[in-house]
Design an enzyme around this catalytic site. Structure first.
Site, PDB file in Angstrom:
ATOM      1  N   LYS A   1      -3.817  -1.610  -1.680  1.00  0.00           N
ATOM      2  CA  LYS A   1      -3.599  -0.292  -2.300  1.00  0.00           C
ATOM      3  C   LYS A   1      -2.607  -0.315  -3.476  1.00  0.00           C
ATOM      4  O   LYS A   1      -2.803   0.383  -4.465  1.00  0.00           O
ATOM      5  CB  LYS A   1      -3.118   0.719  -1.249  1.00  0.00           C
ATOM      6  CG  LYS A   1      -4.201   1.105  -0.236  1.00  0.00           C
ATOM      7  CD  LYS A   1      -3.702   2.187   0.713  1.00  0.00           C
ATOM      8  CE  LYS A   1      -4.676   2.402   1.842  1.00  0.00           C
ATOM      9  NZ  LYS A   1      -4.279   3.484   2.749  1.00  0.00           N
TER      10      LYS A   1
ATOM     11  N   ASP B   1      -5.094   9.893   0.824  1.00  0.00           N
ATOM     12  CA  ASP B   1      -4.370   9.868   2.108  1.00  0.00           C
ATOM     13  C   ASP B   1      -3.427  11.074   2.194  1.00  0.00           C
ATOM     14  O   ASP B   1      -3.219  11.627   3.277  1.00  0.00           O
ATOM     15  CB  ASP B   1      -3.533   8.587   2.238  1.00  0.00           C
ATOM     16  CG  ASP B   1      -4.394   7.366   2.531  1.00  0.00           C
ATOM     17  OD1 ASP B   1      -5.495   7.524   3.095  1.00  0.00           O
ATOM     18  OD2 ASP B   1      -3.967   6.243   2.188  1.00  0.00           O
TER      19      ASP B   1
END
Ligand code: NDP
Length: 280
Positions: free
Chosen positions: A69, A105
């Site tokens: 990420k 997220d």
């Protein structure tokens, strides 16, 4: 002639455990959209070149998971506000030939809390976030966006301090937890403690107000030791599966369009898969 079906993928290492193909496969099927969503296991050495050639590799975008990420954040040509703030990208898509990165997220975290514990954001709301890794960063950003006072407690104090400084929260060592719990309206576990195969999260919930909501971002097992203890004490509890489900629609809309919804049927499908795989 119809254009070739669009393809997206989840990129991680390892990635075989990912439930994302199940979620996107369900939406492609129920919405009647011709497309595919695949698993791509890419080592840290392979990931940058694969992403830079995403289109040539046959993909319109994809999800990024552990451990890529932060690297994805650095590779993209443009980012949405959440990715910019959090410093991590979990969704990639192409826009006018540019590789774009977003972070859903943060949305998944807060949308799940809204859905499972309506009214949680009481006036003067205080949240205690345990952990200062990737999940902690998303949670703290999302909570601060809603005007919540946030205390972060982490084993490594320096990491909590870095995160707190970035978002205007307060940092504490682990020993402050009992004191912090007395003031908390929301308690969130963003450590990996309590995850299947990891040590349990050992905290005493005694000081917590009866009205406090207890949220664990872990979803394997579905009910962690923390959530089981909180439920027995009568707290409202929120598990991590809803976060996973709620973050997924963002990417789906970018790659395939349509209106993907988190239905009870979809949640049940994932619950059954998690239960089957954790009881083996
Ligand atoms: P990171 O590795 O980035 O962070 C792990 C955190 O756990 C750190 O704060 C670390 O503390 C803490 N920790 C680990 N071991 C211990 C220990 N023995 N004692 C005390 N603290 C410990 O992981 P992520 O933030 O990416 O993930 C954390 C959890 O969140 C995982 O279980 C993951 O499955 C879940 N998650 C769920 C998502 C969802 O959609 N529901 C999305 C993303 C993650 P320290 O800084 O001191 O090392």
């Amino acid at each position: 002639m119809n254009p070739a079906p669009r393809r997206a993928c989840v990129m991680g290492h390892p990635v075989a455990h990912s439930r994302s193909p199940m979620i996107h496969g369900y939406w492609l099927k129920t919405l009647g959209i011709p497309g595919a969503y695949e698993l791509k296991d890419l080592t840290p050495e392979q990931f940058p070149a694969f992403v830079k050639n995403l289109q040539a590799n046959g993909y319109v975008g994809g999800n990024v998971t552990v451990p890529h990420k932060e690297v994805a954040y650095r590779l993209v040509d443009g980012r949405d506000a959440a990715a910019e703030a959090v410093g991590a990208v979990n969704t990639l898509w192409l826009e006018n030939g540019r590789l774009m990165g977003g972070n859903s997220d943060t949305h998944g975290f807060i949308a799940n809390l809204d859905e499972r514990a309506a009214g949680w954001n009481v006036p003067g709301c205080r949240a205690v976030v345990l952990g200062a890794g990737g999940a902690g960063r998303s949670a703290v950003y999302a909570l601060k966006q809603r005007g919540v006072e946030v205390d972060i407690a982490n084993r490594t104090l320096a990491r909590a301090q870095e995160l707190a400084g970035r978002f205007g929260a307060k940092a504490h060592g682990w020993d402050a937890v009992p004191r912090l719990l007395r003031e908390a309206d929301v308690l969130v576990n963003c450590t990996s403690l309590g995850l299947a195969g990891k040590p349990p999260l050992e905290i005493e919930l005694g000081p917590l107000k009866q009205s406090a909501v207890v949220y664990d971002v872990i979803y394997v097992p579905l009910e962690t030791g923390l959530l089981a203890a909180a439920r027995k004490r009568g707290h409202r509890t929120v598990d991590g599966l809803g976060m996973l489900l709620q973050q997924a629609g963002f990417g789906f809309r970018k790659w395939f369009g349509g209106n993907p919804r988190v239905t009870p049927e979809l949640r049940k499908m994932l619950e059954a898969d998690i239960v089957a795989k954790t009881s083996k």
